[in-house]
Write a protein that holds these residues in place. Structure first.
Motif, PDB file in Angstrom:
ATOM      1  N   LEU A  27      12.521   6.396  -4.864  1.00  0.00           N
ATOM      2  CA  LEU A  27      11.633   4.775  -4.779  1.00  0.00           C
ATOM      3  C   LEU A  27      12.743   3.961  -5.556  1.00  0.00           C
ATOM      4  CD1 LEU A  27       9.235   3.832  -5.814  1.00  0.00           C
ATOM      5  CD2 LEU A  27       8.545   5.045  -7.737  1.00  0.00           C
ATOM      6  N   SER A  28      13.208   3.729  -6.024  1.00  0.00           N
ATOM      7  CA  SER A  28      14.112   3.014  -6.539  1.00  0.00           C
ATOM      8  C   SER A  28      14.964   2.052  -5.386  1.00  0.00           C
ATOM      9  CB  SER A  28      15.229   3.364  -7.177  1.00  0.00           C
ATOM     10  OG  SER A  28      16.265   2.047  -8.303  1.00  0.00           O
ATOM     11  N   GLU A  29      15.192   2.786  -4.636  1.00  0.00           N
ATOM     12  CA  GLU A  29      16.309   2.606  -3.135  1.00  0.00           C
ATOM     13  C   GLU A  29      14.479   1.611  -2.872  1.00  0.00           C
ATOM     14  OE1 GLU A  29      17.808   4.686   0.931  1.00  0.00           O
ATOM     15  OE2 GLU A  29      18.698   5.324  -1.207  1.00  0.00           O
ATOM     16  N   PHE A  35      11.592  -4.697  -0.655  1.00  0.00           N
ATOM     17  CA  PHE A  35      10.278  -5.446  -2.013  1.00  0.00           C
ATOM     18  C   PHE A  35      10.868  -6.179  -2.492  1.00  0.00           C
ATOM     19  CE2 PHE A  35       8.246  -1.437   0.329  1.00  0.00           C
ATOM     20  CZ  PHE A  35       7.436  -1.622   0.869  1.00  0.00           C
ATOM     21  N   LYS A  36      12.739  -6.025  -2.951  1.00  0.00           N
ATOM     22  CA  LYS A  36      13.380  -6.728  -3.469  1.00  0.00           C
ATOM     23  C   LYS A  36      12.567  -6.744  -4.808  1.00  0.00           C
ATOM     24  CE  LYS A  36      14.481  -8.094   0.455  1.00  0.00           C
ATOM     25  NZ  LYS A  36      16.159  -7.097   0.767  1.00  0.00           N
ATOM     26  N   LEU A  63      -1.972  -4.503  -5.486  1.00  0.00           N
ATOM     27  CA  LEU A  63      -2.914  -2.981  -4.975  1.00  0.00           C
ATOM     28  C   LEU A  63      -2.565  -2.987  -3.279  1.00  0.00           C
ATOM     29  CD1 LEU A  63      -4.530  -0.959  -4.826  1.00  0.00           C
ATOM     30  CD2 LEU A  63      -6.220  -2.766  -5.516  1.00  0.00           C
ATOM     31  N   SER A  64      -2.213  -4.319  -2.349  1.00  0.00           N
ATOM     32  CA  SER A  64      -2.321  -4.307  -1.199  1.00  0.00           C
ATOM     33  C   SER A  64      -1.479  -4.355  -0.944  1.00  0.00           C
ATOM     34  CB  SER A  64      -2.626  -5.635  -0.817  1.00  0.00           C
ATOM     35  OG  SER A  64      -1.173  -6.702  -1.643  1.00  0.00           O
ATOM     36  N   LEU A  65       0.040  -4.102  -1.486  1.00  0.00           N
ATOM     37  CA  LEU A  65       1.464  -2.639  -0.830  1.00  0.00           C
ATOM     38  C   LEU A  65       1.630  -1.108  -1.493  1.00  0.00           C
ATOM     39  CD1 LEU A  65       3.782  -5.901  -1.868  1.00  0.00           C
ATOM     40  CD2 LEU A  65       3.257  -5.382   0.502  1.00  0.00           C
ATOM     41  N   GLN A  66       0.843  -1.113  -2.436  1.00  0.00           N
ATOM     42  CA  GLN A  66       0.531   0.420  -2.680  1.00  0.00           C
ATOM     43  C   GLN A  66       1.584   1.036  -1.019  1.00  0.00           C
ATOM     44  OE1 GLN A  66      -1.476   1.387  -6.226  1.00  0.00           O
ATOM     45  NE2 GLN A  66      -1.292  -0.403  -7.156  1.00  0.00           N
ATOM     46  N   GLU A  67      -0.240   1.174  -0.707  1.00  0.00           N
ATOM     47  CA  GLU A  67       0.496   2.318   0.328  1.00  0.00           C
ATOM     48  C   GLU A  67       1.228   2.019   1.083  1.00  0.00           C
ATOM     49  OE1 GLU A  67      -0.716   5.512   2.263  1.00  0.00           O
ATOM     50  OE2 GLU A  67      -1.989   4.755   0.493  1.00  0.00           O
ATOM     51  N   GLN A  68       1.881   1.272   1.838  1.00  0.00           N
ATOM     52  CA  GLN A  68       2.735   0.569   2.109  1.00  0.00           C
ATOM     53  C   GLN A  68       4.291   1.091   0.957  1.00  0.00           C
ATOM     54  OE1 GLN A  68       4.140  -3.608   3.332  1.00  0.00           O
ATOM     55  NE2 GLN A  68       5.170  -3.261   4.292  1.00  0.00           N
ATOM     56  N   ILE A  69       4.281   0.974   0.615  1.00  0.00           N
ATOM     57  CA  ILE A  69       4.760   1.425  -0.546  1.00  0.00           C
ATOM     58  C   ILE A  69       5.213   2.660  -0.773  1.00  0.00           C
ATOM     59  CG2 ILE A  69       6.617   1.691  -2.983  1.00  0.00           C
ATOM     60  CD1 ILE A  69       5.331  -1.269  -3.095  1.00  0.00           C
TER      61      ILE A  69
END
Length: 429
Positions: A27-29, A35-36, A63-69
């Motif tokens: 996750l850190s990577e 996602f900088k 919230l808009s990025l959560q699924e992508q992450i």
């Protein structure tokens, strides 16, 4: 075998699987490279045991990025895992022992069903390799509220028809502890996976998976509280006599030792003189006695046991550590005396608190040391102590004829596990 708990709930990551740092490093990577967001693995370890949704919320991820992450995280993790999640040493053996003893087991994990799409069995809340041991598995998206709320543990116990008072929850995070206690179950902290710095207050601190067996099978007998009090009173008296110079304090400490002897004699119906000899003749700081035991294996992987003349029961060779002997020299001496065998030490298997495992309990402390040894030569003949020797396979141990105050089935299983392991981590209590 009597058990204090009929049901055991296991967390997965950090408890069964050595996966916490791997999960969070992935996750850190992803957060850094894609996602900088500069979040270290060490920062993320605080979220072990927390659902993915709650982790993202606490990290302030839009919230808009959560699924992508989430998808990027799972893909990165799949590459790191490469199809193999490492289990903690001894875990499968412990699970097998629990199942054979009739203990029902369930899984409560913050993994989510969606992870299976990316990670396969490595991310499954109910991994295929564990299904022979566990009744049910409950994951974060099976309930409305994840850990530390009680929902997951309560659902797991409901599915297993478990009584919370007879259920032990084993986990590695403060969220696991709070979930267990909120659901009314006792909690054991898996120190081998714990990454936190909080001062927790579980019912048990476990330093190796093998200590799970002791927690499950050691009954909390309130009627034995008198024995614990007697031992503490005698220790206070003994230590006090060693250090005080005041004549009146000496009288008081001497009386404390006498009271301890009288308590044990009254409860056990053993003569006061016998109790005094066992409990209170030592001088100086109160210290436990030492018992050494030798584990010898033949080429077929069978363990050597000797049959005692006095009891007619089987045990591995060993006995009290004599004055002037080290643990190793004493265990080699016992091998010569009981099995007519010369041997050399190989590895330290375990250092155990006898009164946690063996029956009957003694009124004084005993440290048991199990050492695996290699046979060099043997010319057995009947001795004053033993009538015969024999090698036993693990599945053919004389369970009904074991001398339980010196060795139990669980202690012998520990010796077998150590013998099989090329790199053995000594079990120390």
């Amino acid at each position: 075998m009597n058990a204090r708990y009929t049901h055991v709930i296991f967390d997965l990551d950090g408890t069964v699987y050595d996966s916490n740092k791997l999960n969070m490093s992935a996750l850190s990577e992803v957060l850094r490279n894609d996602f900088k967001q500069q979040v270290t693995t060490e920062d993320l370890l605080a979220f072990c045991g927390v659902s993915t949704a709650e982790t993202f919320e606490k990290l302030g991820i839009d919230l808009s990025l959560q699924e992508q992450i989430r998808k990027a995280w799972y893909r990165c993790l799949a590459g790191k895992l490469n199809g193999a999640v490492s289990k903690f040493d001894g875990m499968i053996s412990v699970l097998s022992n629990l199942k054979k003893s009739g203990i029902k087991m369930g899984i409560v994990t913050s993994r989510e069903h969606v992870a299976v799409k990316f990670l396969g069995d490595d991310g499954d809340p109910f991994p295929q390799e564990l299904k022979e041991f566990f009744e049910v598995a409950v994951c974060a998206d099976d309930v409305e509220h994840g850990k530390p709320a009680p929902d997951m543990a309560e659902r797991c116990m409901c599915l297993m028809h478990a009584d919370p008072k007879r259920t032990l929850y084993i986990g590695d995070t403060v969220q696991d502890l709070e979930c267990a206690h909120a659901a009314g179950a006792d909690f054991a902290l898996a120190m081998w996976g714990y990454c936190g710095c909080e001062h927790l207050n579980p019912e048990y601190f476990l330093t190796t998976p093998y200590e799970i067996l002791n927690a499950v099978f050691s009954e909390k007998n309130e009627q034995e509280q008198w024995l614990r009090w007697a031992r503490e009173i005698q220790a206070i008296g003994q230590i006090g006599l060693a250090y005080t110079q005041n004549v009146f304090d000496k009288e008081r400490f001497t009386r404390l030792r006498e009271i301890a002897c009288e308590m044990v004699a009254l409860k056990t119906e053993v003569s006061k003189e016998t109790v005094r000899n066992a409990l209170a003749l030592d001088k100086g700081y109160a210290c436990p006695k030492v018992d050494t035991r030798a584990a010898i294996f033949n080429a077929e992987g069978e363990i050597l046991m000797v049959k005692e003349k006095m009891s007619g029961l089987w045990n591995v060779p060993g006995g009290w550590c004599d004055e002037g002997e080290s643990a190793v020299s004493n265990v080699l001496k016992e091998l010569r005396e009981e099995a007519c065998m010369n041997a050399a030490p190989v590895k330290l298997v375990a250092v155990l608190d006898r009164n946690r495992h063996n029956t009957p309990r003694f009124a004084f402390g005993v440290i048991k040391i199990f050492i695996e040894c290699k046979a060099l030569s043997q010319n057995f003949k009947e001795t004053d102590e033993t009538s015969e020797y024999r090698y036993f396979a693990r599945d053919a141990l004389p369970v009904d004829e074991l001398r339980l105050d010196t060795n139990t089935k669980e202690q012998l299983d520990l010796c077998f596990e150590a013998h099989k392991s090329a790199i053995w981590q000594t079990v120390i209590e």
